[in-house]
Write a protein that holds these residues in place. Structure first.
Motif, mmCIF file in Angstrom:
data_model
loop_
_atom_site.group_PDB
_atom_site.id
_atom_site.type_symbol
_atom_site.label_atom_id
_atom_site.label_comp_id
_atom_site.label_asym_id
_atom_site.label_seq_id
_atom_site.Cartn_x
_atom_site.Cartn_y
_atom_site.Cartn_z
ATOM 1 N N ILE A 30 0.842 -1.192 0.000
ATOM 2 C CA ILE A 30 0.000 0.000 0.000
ATOM 3 C C ILE A 30 0.881 1.249 0.000
ATOM 4 C CG2 ILE A 30 -0.204 0.193 2.507
ATOM 5 C CD1 ILE A 30 -3.205 0.822 2.004
ATOM 6 N N LYS A 31 0.414 2.270 -0.703
ATOM 7 C CA LYS A 31 1.149 3.538 -0.725
ATOM 8 C C LYS A 31 0.589 4.436 0.373
ATOM 9 C CE LYS A 31 2.485 7.378 -3.723
ATOM 10 N NZ LYS A 31 3.359 7.876 -2.727
ATOM 11 N N VAL A 32 1.455 4.847 1.266
ATOM 12 C CA VAL A 32 1.057 5.757 2.337
ATOM 13 C C VAL A 32 1.367 7.171 1.872
ATOM 14 C CG1 VAL A 32 1.360 6.387 4.756
ATOM 15 C CG2 VAL A 32 1.590 3.991 4.051
ATOM 16 N N PRO A 33 0.345 8.049 1.832
ATOM 17 C CA PRO A 33 0.584 9.418 1.376
ATOM 18 C C PRO A 33 1.657 10.129 2.213
ATOM 19 C CG PRO A 33 -1.763 8.982 1.575
ATOM 20 C CD PRO A 33 -1.053 7.821 2.192
ATOM 21 N N LYS A 34 2.512 10.851 1.533
ATOM 22 C CA LYS A 34 3.606 11.578 2.183
ATOM 23 C C LYS A 34 3.070 12.498 3.281
ATOM 24 C CE LYS A 34 7.278 14.857 1.231
ATOM 25 N NZ LYS A 34 7.838 15.808 0.294
ATOM 26 N N GLU A 35 1.950 13.151 3.023
ATOM 27 C CA GLU A 35 1.372 14.078 4.000
ATOM 28 C C GLU A 35 0.970 13.349 5.287
ATOM 29 O OE1 GLU A 35 1.054 15.561 -0.088
ATOM 30 O OE2 GLU A 35 0.287 13.735 0.811
ATOM 31 N N ASP A 56 -6.970 4.771 5.162
ATOM 32 C CA ASP A 56 -8.262 4.871 4.470
ATOM 33 C C ASP A 56 -8.967 6.172 4.798
ATOM 34 O OD1 ASP A 56 -7.856 2.409 3.267
ATOM 35 O OD2 ASP A 56 -9.154 1.306 4.676
ATOM 36 N N ALA A 57 -8.966 6.556 6.070
ATOM 37 C CA ALA A 57 -9.615 7.805 6.485
ATOM 38 C C ALA A 57 -8.959 9.008 5.810
ATOM 39 C CB ALA A 57 -9.561 7.955 8.007
ATOM 40 N N TYR A 58 -7.642 9.011 5.737
ATOM 41 C CA TYR A 58 -6.933 10.113 5.083
ATOM 42 C C TYR A 58 -7.285 10.163 3.595
ATOM 43 C CZ TYR A 58 -3.294 13.164 3.391
ATOM 44 O OH TYR A 58 -2.644 14.198 2.787
ATOM 45 N N ASN A 59 -7.300 9.014 2.945
ATOM 46 C CA ASN A 59 -7.587 8.966 1.508
ATOM 47 C C ASN A 59 -9.018 9.380 1.189
ATOM 48 O OD1 ASN A 59 -5.008 8.226 0.635
ATOM 49 N ND2 ASN A 59 -5.415 6.062 0.914
ATOM 50 N N LYS A 60 -9.940 9.163 2.109
ATOM 51 C CA LYS A 60 -11.349 9.569 1.903
ATOM 52 C C LYS A 60 -11.510 11.055 2.131
ATOM 53 C CE LYS A 60 -13.317 5.094 2.849
ATOM 54 N NZ LYS A 60 -14.003 4.248 3.809
#
Length: 61
Positions: A30-35, A56-60
């Motif tokens: 899985i790719k974890v966003p840098k932010e 998932d919460a961050y991506n939503k």
């Protein structure tokens, strides 16, 4: 110095279900966003995986 539990998400404090130490894990695919990675406290960086729920919460958004 406080020992970091690598089974606990450094953001929410819940279990991260990481099994990388056993060989293969969901966290390797899985790719974890840098932010999101930047939100990890400095003393916990690179010591425990962020849990899938936080990702998932961050991506939503």
């Amino acid at each position: 110095m406080e020992k970091i539990d690598d089974k606990i998400c450094p953001l929410c404090g819940q279990a991260n279900d990481c099994k990388a130490h056993q060989g293969n894990c969901w966290c390797m695919d899985i790719k974890v966003p840098k932010e999101l990675l930047e939100k990890v406290p400095e003393d916990k960086k690179n010591k425990a995986c962020i849990c899938k729920s936080c990702i998932d919460a961050y991506n939503k958004g």
